[in-house]
Write a protein that holds these residues in place. Structure first.
Motif, PDB file in Angstrom:
ATOM      1  N   LEU A 188     -21.259 -25.744-120.948  1.00  0.00           N
ATOM      2  CA  LEU A 188     -19.841 -25.692-121.303  1.00  0.00           C
ATOM      3  C   LEU A 188     -19.514 -26.682-122.417  1.00  0.00           C
ATOM      4  CD1 LEU A 188     -18.146 -25.321-117.812  1.00  0.00           C
ATOM      5  CD2 LEU A 188     -18.221 -23.634-119.654  1.00  0.00           C
ATOM      6  N   ALA A 189     -20.069 -27.879-122.339  1.00  0.00           N
ATOM      7  CA  ALA A 189     -19.803 -28.894-123.365  1.00  0.00           C
ATOM      8  C   ALA A 189     -20.279 -28.419-124.735  1.00  0.00           C
ATOM      9  CB  ALA A 189     -20.480 -30.207-122.997  1.00  0.00           C
ATOM     10  N   GLY A 190     -21.432 -27.786-124.764  1.00  0.00           N
ATOM     11  CA  GLY A 190     -21.972 -27.322-126.037  1.00  0.00           C
ATOM     12  C   GLY A 190     -21.264 -26.105-126.585  1.00  0.00           C
ATOM     13  N   ALA A 191     -20.878 -25.190-125.715  1.00  0.00           N
ATOM     14  CA  ALA A 191     -20.288 -23.934-126.174  1.00  0.00           C
ATOM     15  C   ALA A 191     -18.774 -24.001-126.346  1.00  0.00           C
ATOM     16  CB  ALA A 191     -20.637 -22.826-125.185  1.00  0.00           C
ATOM     17  N   VAL A 192     -18.094 -24.718-125.492  1.00  0.00           N
ATOM     18  CA  VAL A 192     -16.631 -24.701-125.485  1.00  0.00           C
ATOM     19  C   VAL A 192     -16.044 -25.790-126.386  1.00  0.00           C
ATOM     20  CG1 VAL A 192     -14.606 -24.827-123.968  1.00  0.00           C
ATOM     21  CG2 VAL A 192     -16.652 -23.690-123.183  1.00  0.00           C
ATOM     22  N   SER A 193     -16.815 -26.792-126.737  1.00  0.00           N
ATOM     23  CA  SER A 193     -16.307 -27.887-127.564  1.00  0.00           C
ATOM     24  C   SER A 193     -15.723 -27.391-128.879  1.00  0.00           C
ATOM     25  CB  SER A 193     -17.414 -28.891-127.866  1.00  0.00           C
ATOM     26  OG  SER A 193     -17.835 -29.516-126.705  1.00  0.00           O
ATOM     27  N   TYR A 194     -16.289 -26.346-129.437  1.00  0.00           N
ATOM     28  CA  TYR A 194     -15.812 -25.813-130.710  1.00  0.00           C
ATOM     29  C   TYR A 194     -14.365 -25.326-130.612  1.00  0.00           C
ATOM     30  CZ  TYR A 194     -15.396 -22.925-134.848  1.00  0.00           C
ATOM     31  OH  TYR A 194     -14.975 -22.370-136.018  1.00  0.00           O
ATOM     32  N   MET A 236     -27.778 -18.317 -92.931  1.00  0.00           N
ATOM     33  CA  MET A 236     -27.519 -18.606 -94.325  1.00  0.00           C
ATOM     34  C   MET A 236     -28.447 -19.744 -94.771  1.00  0.00           C
ATOM     35  SD  MET A 236     -23.949 -19.229 -96.301  1.00  0.00           S
ATOM     36  CE  MET A 236     -23.339 -20.683 -95.539  1.00  0.00           C
ATOM     37  N   ARG A 237     -28.990 -19.614 -95.957  1.00  0.00           N
ATOM     38  CA  ARG A 237     -29.916 -20.603 -96.498  1.00  0.00           C
ATOM     39  C   ARG A 237     -29.152 -21.811 -97.037  1.00  0.00           C
ATOM     40  NH1 ARG A 237     -32.649 -20.171-101.937  1.00  0.00           N
ATOM     41  NH2 ARG A 237     -33.782 -22.101-101.967  1.00  0.00           N
ATOM     42  N   ARG A 238     -29.653 -22.985 -96.726  1.00  0.00           N
ATOM     43  CA  ARG A 238     -29.014 -24.216 -97.173  1.00  0.00           C
ATOM     44  C   ARG A 238     -29.498 -24.567 -98.585  1.00  0.00           C
ATOM     45  NH1 ARG A 238     -28.657 -30.008 -94.143  1.00  0.00           N
ATOM     46  NH2 ARG A 238     -27.669 -31.023 -95.888  1.00  0.00           N
ATOM     47  N   VAL A 239     -28.573 -24.961 -99.453  1.00  0.00           N
ATOM     48  CA  VAL A 239     -28.897 -25.328-100.828  1.00  0.00           C
ATOM     49  C   VAL A 239     -29.172 -26.829-100.866  1.00  0.00           C
ATOM     50  CG1 VAL A 239     -28.038 -25.397-103.197  1.00  0.00           C
ATOM     51  CG2 VAL A 239     -27.415 -23.499-101.704  1.00  0.00           C
ATOM     52  N   SER A 240     -30.260 -27.217-101.509  1.00  0.00           N
ATOM     53  CA  SER A 240     -30.609 -28.632-101.572  1.00  0.00           C
ATOM     54  C   SER A 240     -29.652 -29.375-102.516  1.00  0.00           C
ATOM     55  CB  SER A 240     -32.045 -28.818-102.050  1.00  0.00           C
ATOM     56  OG  SER A 240     -32.148 -28.535-103.426  1.00  0.00           O
ATOM     57  N   THR A 241     -29.512 -30.652-102.257  1.00  0.00           N
ATOM     58  CA  THR A 241     -28.655 -31.485-103.103  1.00  0.00           C
ATOM     59  C   THR A 241     -29.186 -31.511-104.526  1.00  0.00           C
ATOM     60  OG1 THR A 241     -28.108 -32.858-101.200  1.00  0.00           O
ATOM     61  CG2 THR A 241     -27.686 -33.794-103.372  1.00  0.00           C
ATOM     62  N   ARG A 242     -30.488 -31.599-104.674  1.00  0.00           N
ATOM     63  CA  ARG A 242     -31.107 -31.629-106.002  1.00  0.00           C
ATOM     64  C   ARG A 242     -30.786 -30.360-106.790  1.00  0.00           C
ATOM     65  NH1 ARG A 242     -36.717 -34.076-107.437  1.00  0.00           N
ATOM     66  NH2 ARG A 242     -35.824 -35.424-105.875  1.00  0.00           N
ATOM     67  N   ALA A 243     -30.906 -29.191-106.156  1.00  0.00           N
ATOM     68  CA  ALA A 243     -30.615 -27.925-106.837  1.00  0.00           C
ATOM     69  C   ALA A 243     -29.146 -27.862-107.241  1.00  0.00           C
ATOM     70  CB  ALA A 243     -30.972 -26.747-105.933  1.00  0.00           C
ATOM     71  N   LEU A 244     -28.273 -28.346-106.379  1.00  0.00           N
ATOM     72  CA  LEU A 244     -26.842 -28.351-106.673  1.00  0.00           C
ATOM     73  C   LEU A 244     -26.526 -29.262-107.859  1.00  0.00           C
ATOM     74  CD1 LEU A 244     -24.088 -27.296-105.728  1.00  0.00           C
ATOM     75  CD2 LEU A 244     -23.920 -29.340-104.312  1.00  0.00           C
ATOM     76  N   VAL A 245     -27.121 -30.449-107.890  1.00  0.00           N
ATOM     77  CA  VAL A 245     -26.878 -31.405-108.980  1.00  0.00           C
ATOM     78  C   VAL A 245     -27.436 -30.862-110.292  1.00  0.00           C
ATOM     79  CG1 VAL A 245     -27.479 -33.697-109.862  1.00  0.00           C
ATOM     80  CG2 VAL A 245     -26.730 -33.424-107.494  1.00  0.00           C
ATOM     81  N   VAL A 246     -28.652 -30.336-110.262  1.00  0.00           N
ATOM     82  CA  VAL A 246     -29.261 -29.798-111.488  1.00  0.00           C
ATOM     83  C   VAL A 246     -28.438 -28.633-112.027  1.00  0.00           C
ATOM     84  CG1 VAL A 246     -31.278 -28.552-112.392  1.00  0.00           C
ATOM     85  CG2 VAL A 246     -31.590 -30.596-110.990  1.00  0.00           C
ATOM     86  N   THR A 247     -27.992 -27.751-111.159  1.00  0.00           N
ATOM     87  CA  THR A 247     -27.157 -26.622-111.583  1.00  0.00           C
ATOM     88  C   THR A 247     -25.842 -27.115-112.172  1.00  0.00           C
ATOM     89  OG1 THR A 247     -28.135 -25.206-109.891  1.00  0.00           O
ATOM     90  CG2 THR A 247     -26.030 -24.501-110.822  1.00  0.00           C
ATOM     91  N   GLY A 248     -25.224 -28.086-111.532  1.00  0.00           N
ATOM     92  CA  GLY A 248     -23.968 -28.644-112.039  1.00  0.00           C
ATOM     93  C   GLY A 248     -24.130 -29.280-113.403  1.00  0.00           C
ATOM     94  N   VAL A 249     -25.212 -30.032-113.596  1.00  0.00           N
ATOM     95  CA  VAL A 249     -25.471 -30.681-114.888  1.00  0.00           C
ATOM     96  C   VAL A 249     -25.698 -29.616-115.967  1.00  0.00           C
ATOM     97  CG1 VAL A 249     -27.137 -32.088-116.164  1.00  0.00           C
ATOM     98  CG2 VAL A 249     -26.301 -32.850-113.942  1.00  0.00           C
ATOM     99  N   LEU A 250     -26.474 -28.603-115.660  1.00  0.00           N
ATOM    100  CA  LEU A 250     -26.737 -27.547-116.646  1.00  0.00           C
ATOM    101  C   LEU A 250     -25.463 -26.797-117.029  1.00  0.00           C
ATOM    102  CD1 LEU A 250     -30.156 -26.119-115.377  1.00  0.00           C
ATOM    103  CD2 LEU A 250     -29.724 -27.573-117.373  1.00  0.00           C
ATOM    104  N   VAL A 251     -24.625 -26.496-116.054  1.00  0.00           N
ATOM    105  CA  VAL A 251     -23.355 -25.821-116.342  1.00  0.00           C
ATOM    106  C   VAL A 251     -22.462 -26.723-117.197  1.00  0.00           C
ATOM    107  CG1 VAL A 251     -21.211 -24.972-115.300  1.00  0.00           C
ATOM    108  CG2 VAL A 251     -23.412 -24.290-114.344  1.00  0.00           C
ATOM    109  N   ALA A 252     -22.404 -28.012-116.865  1.00  0.00           N
ATOM    110  CA  ALA A 252     -21.582 -28.954-117.638  1.00  0.00           C
ATOM    111  C   ALA A 252     -22.072 -29.034-119.090  1.00  0.00           C
ATOM    112  CB  ALA A 252     -21.614 -30.339-116.989  1.00  0.00           C
ATOM    113  N   LEU A 253     -23.382 -29.111-119.281  1.00  0.00           N
ATOM    114  CA  LEU A 253     -23.928 -29.199-120.633  1.00  0.00           C
ATOM    115  C   LEU A 253     -23.717 -27.905-121.408  1.00  0.00           C
ATOM    116  CD1 LEU A 253     -27.218 -31.185-119.980  1.00  0.00           C
ATOM    117  CD2 LEU A 253     -25.054 -32.031-120.909  1.00  0.00           C
TER     118      LEU A 253
END
Length: 116
Positions: free
Chosen positions: A20-26, A1-18
């Motif tokens: 959701l914040a932009g779309a669900v806030s309404y 199994m391929r290991r996911v880098s910490t940077r990729a995980l953080v960037v993905t998490g930030v993008l998902v959070a943003l």
């Protein structure tokens, strides 16, 4: 199994959070939150005073100067999320740079208990 880098995980998490914040806030509830609801139910909501931040650009979960209600709430959600993520990231970097606490001198040098 391929290991996911910490940077990729953080960037993905930030993008998902943003996203959701932009779309669900309404769709956030327009019902009063817990404190406002209790004040209304107990009959002392009329004593509420204006807050010093009432005129701020993001007061009331919207963005001052943005006419479109959906966009106004989305911008406020994204900006709020960016502030929280920046603060959390800053604290994380500070904690990581400190590293483990160095042992005190007493712990490094054994004390001999001799009978003199």
């Amino acid at each position: 199994m391929r290991r996911v880098s910490t940077r990729a995980l953080v960037v993905t998490g930030v993008l998902v959070a943003l996203l959701l914040a932009g779309a669900v806030s309404y769709y956030a509830s327009t019902s009063p939150d817990g404190l406002n609801r209790v004040a209304r139910d107990q009959g002392f909501s009329q004593t509420q005073a204006r807050h010093h931040a009432d005129g701020s650009p993001f007061a009331g979960y919207g963005t001052k100067g943005v006419g479109n209600r959906r966009l106004s709430k989305g911008v406020a959600g994204v900006v709020g999320s960016l502030v929280v993520l920046a603060l959390a990231g800053g604290v994380t970097l500070l904690v990581r740079r400190r590293g483990p606490q160095q042992e005190s001198r007493d712990e490094r040098e054994p004390v001999e208990h001799g009978g003199r």
